[in-house]
Each structure stands twice: as structure tokens, then as C-alpha cells.
Write an enzyme that holds these catalytic residues in place. Structure first.
Site, PDB file in Angstrom:
ATOM      1  N   LEU A  22       0.883  -1.234   0.027  1.00  0.00           N
ATOM      2  CA  LEU A  22      -0.059  -0.165   0.104  1.00  0.00           C
ATOM      3  C   LEU A  22       0.994   1.162   0.074  1.00  0.00           C
ATOM      4  O   LEU A  22       1.905   1.389   0.848  1.00  0.00           O
ATOM      5  CB  LEU A  22      -1.032  -0.074   1.463  1.00  0.00           C
ATOM      6  N   THR A  24       0.507   5.542   0.179  1.00  0.00           N
ATOM      7  CA  THR A  24       0.070   6.813   0.270  1.00  0.00           C
ATOM      8  C   THR A  24       0.458   7.761  -0.715  1.00  0.00           C
ATOM      9  O   THR A  24       1.690   7.832  -0.959  1.00  0.00           O
ATOM     10  CB  THR A  24      -0.019   7.266   1.836  1.00  0.00           C
ATOM     11  N   SER A  28       0.694  10.979  -7.423  1.00  0.00           N
ATOM     12  CA  SER A  28       1.488  11.943  -7.818  1.00  0.00           C
ATOM     13  C   SER A  28       3.104  11.522  -7.545  1.00  0.00           C
ATOM     14  O   SER A  28       3.450  10.979  -6.577  1.00  0.00           O
ATOM     15  CB  SER A  28       1.233  13.202  -7.428  1.00  0.00           C
ATOM     16  N   GLY A  29       3.754  12.302  -8.377  1.00  0.00           N
ATOM     17  CA  GLY A  29       5.332  12.249  -7.583  1.00  0.00           C
ATOM     18  C   GLY A  29       5.976  11.015  -7.419  1.00  0.00           C
ATOM     19  O   GLY A  29       6.092  10.106  -8.121  1.00  0.00           O
ATOM     20  N   ASP A  49      -4.691   7.679  -2.489  1.00  0.00           N
ATOM     21  CA  ASP A  49      -4.201   9.271  -2.339  1.00  0.00           C
ATOM     22  C   ASP A  49      -5.739   9.779  -1.919  1.00  0.00           C
ATOM     23  O   ASP A  49      -6.824   9.440  -2.092  1.00  0.00           O
ATOM     24  CB  ASP A  49      -4.173   9.543  -4.028  1.00  0.00           C
ATOM     25  N   SER A 157      12.223  13.508   4.810  1.00  0.00           N
ATOM     26  CA  SER A 157      12.943  14.545   3.891  1.00  0.00           C
ATOM     27  C   SER A 157      14.424  15.003   4.377  1.00  0.00           C
ATOM     28  O   SER A 157      14.722  15.004   5.595  1.00  0.00           O
ATOM     29  CB  SER A 157      12.292  15.840   3.731  1.00  0.00           C
ATOM     30  N   TYR A 170       6.829  22.275   7.748  1.00  0.00           N
ATOM     31  CA  TYR A 170       7.483  21.085   7.146  1.00  0.00           C
ATOM     32  C   TYR A 170       8.664  20.452   7.608  1.00  0.00           C
ATOM     33  O   TYR A 170       8.744  19.209   7.631  1.00  0.00           O
ATOM     34  CB  TYR A 170       7.852  21.568   5.674  1.00  0.00           C
ATOM     35  N   ALA A 172       9.662  20.482  10.856  1.00  0.00           N
ATOM     36  CA  ALA A 172       9.556  20.085  11.973  1.00  0.00           C
ATOM     37  C   ALA A 172       8.668  18.629  11.666  1.00  0.00           C
ATOM     38  O   ALA A 172       8.727  17.697  12.581  1.00  0.00           O
ATOM     39  CB  ALA A 172       8.414  20.911  12.694  1.00  0.00           C
TER      40      ALA A 172
HETATM   41  P1  NAP Z   1       3.520  15.604  -4.985  1.00  0.00           P
HETATM   42  O1  NAP Z   1       3.712  15.025  -6.246  1.00  0.00           O
HETATM   43  O2  NAP Z   1       2.535  16.664  -4.354  1.00  0.00           O
HETATM   44  O3  NAP Z   1       2.824  14.145  -4.459  1.00  0.00           O
HETATM   45  C1  NAP Z   1       2.102  14.244  -2.805  1.00  0.00           C
HETATM   46  C2  NAP Z   1       0.779  13.241  -3.027  1.00  0.00           C
HETATM   47  O4  NAP Z   1       0.269  13.442  -1.871  1.00  0.00           O
HETATM   48  C3  NAP Z   1      -0.265  14.164  -3.936  1.00  0.00           C
HETATM   49  O5  NAP Z   1      -0.998  13.185  -4.832  1.00  0.00           O
HETATM   50  C4  NAP Z   1      -1.203  14.754  -2.975  1.00  0.00           C
HETATM   51  O6  NAP Z   1      -2.417  14.924  -3.405  1.00  0.00           O
HETATM   52  C5  NAP Z   1      -1.162  13.850  -1.907  1.00  0.00           C
HETATM   53  N1  NAP Z   1      -1.719  14.078  -0.694  1.00  0.00           N
HETATM   54  C6  NAP Z   1      -1.728  15.379  -0.111  1.00  0.00           C
HETATM   55  N2  NAP Z   1      -2.545  15.236   1.073  1.00  0.00           N
HETATM   56  C7  NAP Z   1      -2.770  14.269   1.142  1.00  0.00           C
HETATM   57  C8  NAP Z   1      -3.816  13.640   2.244  1.00  0.00           C
HETATM   58  N3  NAP Z   1      -4.204  14.317   3.237  1.00  0.00           N
HETATM   59  N4  NAP Z   1      -3.843  12.331   2.269  1.00  0.00           N
HETATM   60  C9  NAP Z   1      -3.367  11.598   1.106  1.00  0.00           C
HETATM   61  N5  NAP Z   1      -2.801  12.046   0.334  1.00  0.00           N
HETATM   62  C10 NAP Z   1      -2.442  13.311   0.356  1.00  0.00           C
HETATM   63  O7  NAP Z   1       4.793  15.438  -3.895  1.00  0.00           O
HETATM   64  P2  NAP Z   1       6.062  14.694  -3.846  1.00  0.00           P
HETATM   65  O8  NAP Z   1       7.091  15.528  -4.268  1.00  0.00           O
HETATM   66  O9  NAP Z   1       5.745  13.313  -4.726  1.00  0.00           O
HETATM   67  O10 NAP Z   1       6.231  14.306  -2.251  1.00  0.00           O
HETATM   68  C11 NAP Z   1       5.972  12.926  -1.844  1.00  0.00           C
HETATM   69  C12 NAP Z   1       6.569  12.796  -0.600  1.00  0.00           C
HETATM   70  O11 NAP Z   1       7.948  13.065  -0.536  1.00  0.00           O
HETATM   71  C13 NAP Z   1       5.991  13.933   0.380  1.00  0.00           C
HETATM   72  O12 NAP Z   1       6.078  13.231   1.720  1.00  0.00           O
HETATM   73  C14 NAP Z   1       7.149  14.991   0.312  1.00  0.00           C
HETATM   74  O13 NAP Z   1       7.330  15.540   1.425  1.00  0.00           O
HETATM   75  C15 NAP Z   1       8.319  13.998   0.136  1.00  0.00           C
HETATM   76  N6  NAP Z   1       9.776  14.935  -0.080  1.00  0.00           N
HETATM   77  C16 NAP Z   1       9.661  15.364  -1.475  1.00  0.00           C
HETATM   78  C17 NAP Z   1      10.762  16.002  -1.901  1.00  0.00           C
HETATM   79  C18 NAP Z   1      10.798  16.555  -3.284  1.00  0.00           C
HETATM   80  O14 NAP Z   1      11.837  17.138  -3.592  1.00  0.00           O
HETATM   81  N7  NAP Z   1       9.794  16.573  -4.067  1.00  0.00           N
HETATM   82  C19 NAP Z   1      11.723  16.034  -1.229  1.00  0.00           C
HETATM   83  C20 NAP Z   1      11.755  15.453  -0.047  1.00  0.00           C
HETATM   84  C21 NAP Z   1      10.735  14.698   0.563  1.00  0.00           C
HETATM   85  P3  NAP Z   1      -2.835  16.511  -3.943  1.00  0.00           P
HETATM   86  O15 NAP Z   1      -1.843  16.771  -5.096  1.00  0.00           O
HETATM   87  O16 NAP Z   1      -4.372  16.230  -4.310  1.00  0.00           O
HETATM   88  O17 NAP Z   1      -2.361  17.252  -2.738  1.00  0.00           O
END
Ligand code: NAP
Length: 262
Positions: A22, A24, A28-29, A49, A157, A170, A172
Site C-alpha cells: 500500500l 499513500t 503523484s510524484g 491518495d 526529507s 514542513y 518539523a
Molecule cells: P506530490 O507530487 O505533491 O505528491 C504528494 C501526493 O500526496 C499528492 O498526490 C497529494 O494529493 C497527496 N496528498 C496530499 N495530502 C494528502 C492527504 N491528506 N492524504 C492523502 N494524500 C495526500 O509530492 P512529492 O514531491 O511526490 O512528495 C511525496 C513525498 O516526498 C512527500 O511526503 C514529500 O514531503 C516528500 N519529499 C519530496 C521531496 C521533493 O523534492 N519532491 C523532497 C523530500 C521529501 P494532492 O496533489 O491532491 O494534494
């Protein structure tokens, strides 16, 4: 959308065959890339999601038509998490034994301008969400799993280790995910559930593309590898940590940053 390498080619030895995973934030991304790599490694993937349409779109990118499922889940809400876990179990015939906590949000503001709503949004999704989903996953696996051997990977992160200007809520929340990982790891190892986390650096996803342009340009100068990461470069590490290839890793925090923040 960030460009993705082909992650769907079948490898000779599928390291996650027969497992239910599973994810979560799978719409996206990094979450979507995790779904793709885990499916390539033979897992049946439950794409969750808050945005069900996005999760369903991820399904269309996975090998093995009809094998994987999409379920709506808001990680902030216990009922939503429990309903989604039950739906996953009903649709797959067993509870998931692998979990990726990837759903996340980020808000950017100086500490002096950060309001309570913004602070709570980061904590609620990134930290409380990880707690709720991990607790529900472990309970369901230990109560109902045929093979209760499990593995969890939390997406924290590098900012959770280093801190970062304008990201108080973020950073924290992500620091909390790192310490929560270690606590869960210590408690659940004796129950055959390994918990580890990954600390990504700057990864090309919708999160960074649309909302972090200024931060991104500043950070680029600080990355020894001189480039941003691709979602699948994080997903490959996640797949490793979920597989038996990492069977002696517990409570580890693996940095995937191109050298940033080491
Ligand atoms: P992303 O593309 O924005 O993907 C995040 C996903 O989580 C989106 O589909 C979003 O939906 C969903 N989401 C938001 N709130 C939610 C909730 N309450 N319940 C369930 N799903 C929810 O971001 P990403 O960059 O792939 O990030 C994924 C993870 O990696 C995050 O935890 C982020 O902090 C971490 N991260 C990312 C980076 C980076 O550089 N990208 C670096 C370090 C850590 P919506 O789009 O509808 O809000």
C-alpha cells in the site's frame, strides 16, 4: 509532470512477488514512481491518495492489468485510513504487508509569518498521517495477515535532518517522521515488521515544480551531483528497503539527495 524513466520493464528476479504493497500519496510524484517500481518488482499495489482520480491514473501506468487497486485515503483522518485499509484487504484478499508512507504537503513561509493553519497542515498530513497509517497497517497485518512479516518505508526529507529556512512546519513534521520511524522500528521489529525511512533531497515532482521555484534555484548550487533527482531514483531505494535484500536494516534513514545535506 517530471519526466520518468521506464520503470515497468520486468526484471529477472521480482523481489516483491506475492506481496501486497500500500502506497499513500500514490497519485503523484514520488508516490506514483513507488507504485510503478513496486509493481515492476512483482507486488500487488494498492494505490491510495486523497485524490482518487489521480490514484486511478497511476493504476493505468502499472503492469498487470486488473491486478492492482486504487482506493481513496485522506491520511489525516483515522476513519478514512481505516476504511481504506479494510477496502484494500477486501479487494486483495489479505491485508497489505508492505507500506510506503509518501503522502505529503509543503507550505513555504518565514517563521514570523507562519499561521497556525499552515503549521497544522504540515503536521497533520506529514506526521500525523504517517502515525495513523502505520498504526492501522500494523494492526491489520498483525490481526489478519497470513504471513505477518511486514516492512514500512516512510518518506521523510533531508530537510527533516538539516532544517531549512521558510519551512518551519514542513521541517518539523519531517524531523518528526525521522524519530517516529526509529520508535516504530524499535517497537515493531520484534513483531517481524521492519520500519525504515528515506530522506529525499530535491526531487522533480509537481510539489517542487509548482511551488518551490525560488528555493529550487538556491538549492541547486548546493547539490554536489549538480542536478535534481528523479522520482524513480527514490522509488528504487524504497523497493530495496521493502524487500528482503535489506533484511537486516531497521530504523535506518537513507539519504537520496545527490549529496545535498550530507
Ligand atoms: P506530490 O507530487 O505533491 O505528491 C504528494 C501526493 O500526496 C499528492 O498526490 C497529494 O494529493 C497527496 N496528498 C496530499 N495530502 C494528502 C492527504 N491528506 N492524504 C492523502 N494524500 C495526500 O509530492 P512529492 O514531491 O511526490 O512528495 C511525496 C513525498 O516526498 C512527500 O511526503 C514529500 O514531503 C516528500 N519529499 C519530496 C521531496 C521533493 O523534492 N519532491 C523532497 C523530500 C521529501 P494532492 O496533489 O491532491 O494534494
Amino acid at each position: 509532470m517530471a519526466a520518468s524513466a521506464d520503470t515497468t520493464t520486468t526484471t529477472p528476479s521480482c523481489t516483491l512477488a506475492g506481496r501486497i504493497a500500500l502506497v499513500t500519496g500514490g497519485g503523484s510524484g514520488i508516490g506514483r514512481a513507488c507504485c510503478q517500481v513496486l509493481a515492476r518488482e512483482g507486488a500487488q499495489v494498492v494505490v491510495t491518495d486523497i485524490n482518487l482520480q489521480a490514484a486511478k491514473h497511476t493504476l493505468t501506468l502499472l503492469p498487470g492489468e486488473g491486478e492492482h487497486v486504487a482506493v481513496a485515503m485522506d491520511v489525516r483522518e483515522r476513519k478514512s485510513v481505516e476504511d481504506a485499509m479494510k477496502s484494500a484487504q477486501d479487494q486483495c484478499g489479505a491485508p497489505p504487508s508492505l507500506l510506503v508512507n509518501c503522502a505529503g504537503v509543503v507550505t513555504i513561509a518565514p517563521i514570523l509569518e507562519t499561521d497556525s493553519d499552515s503549521w497544522h497542515k504540515n503536521i497533520d498530513v506529514n506526521l500525523t498521517g504517517t502515525f495513523l497509517v502505520t498504526q492501522t497497517f500494523a494492526t491489520s497485518l498483525l490481526e489478519n495477515g497470513k504471513d505477518s512479516k511486514g516492512a514500512v518505508v516512510n518518506i521523510a526529507s533531508i530537510d527533516g535532518k538539516t532544517g531549512s529556512t521558510n519551512l518551519s512546519g514542513y521541517t518539523a513534521s519531517k524531523g518528526g517522521v525521522i524519530s517516529l520511524t526509529k520508535t516504530c522500528a524499535a517497537e515493531l521489529a520484534s513483531k517481524a515488521i521492519r520500519v525504515n525511512c528515506v530522506l529525499p533531497g530535491l526531487i522533480d515532482t509537481p510539489m517542487t515544480a509548482s511551488r518551490m521555484r525560488e528555493l529550487r534555484e538556491n538549492l541547486m548550487r548546493l547539490i554536489p551531483l549538480g542536478r535534481t533527482g528523479r522520482p524513480e531514483e527514490v522509488a528504487e531505494v524504497v523497493a530495496f528497503l521493502l524487500s528482503e535484500r535489506s533484511s537486516y536494516m531497521v530504523g535506518a534513514c537513507v539519504e537520496v539527495t545527490g549529496g545535498y545535506g550530507m
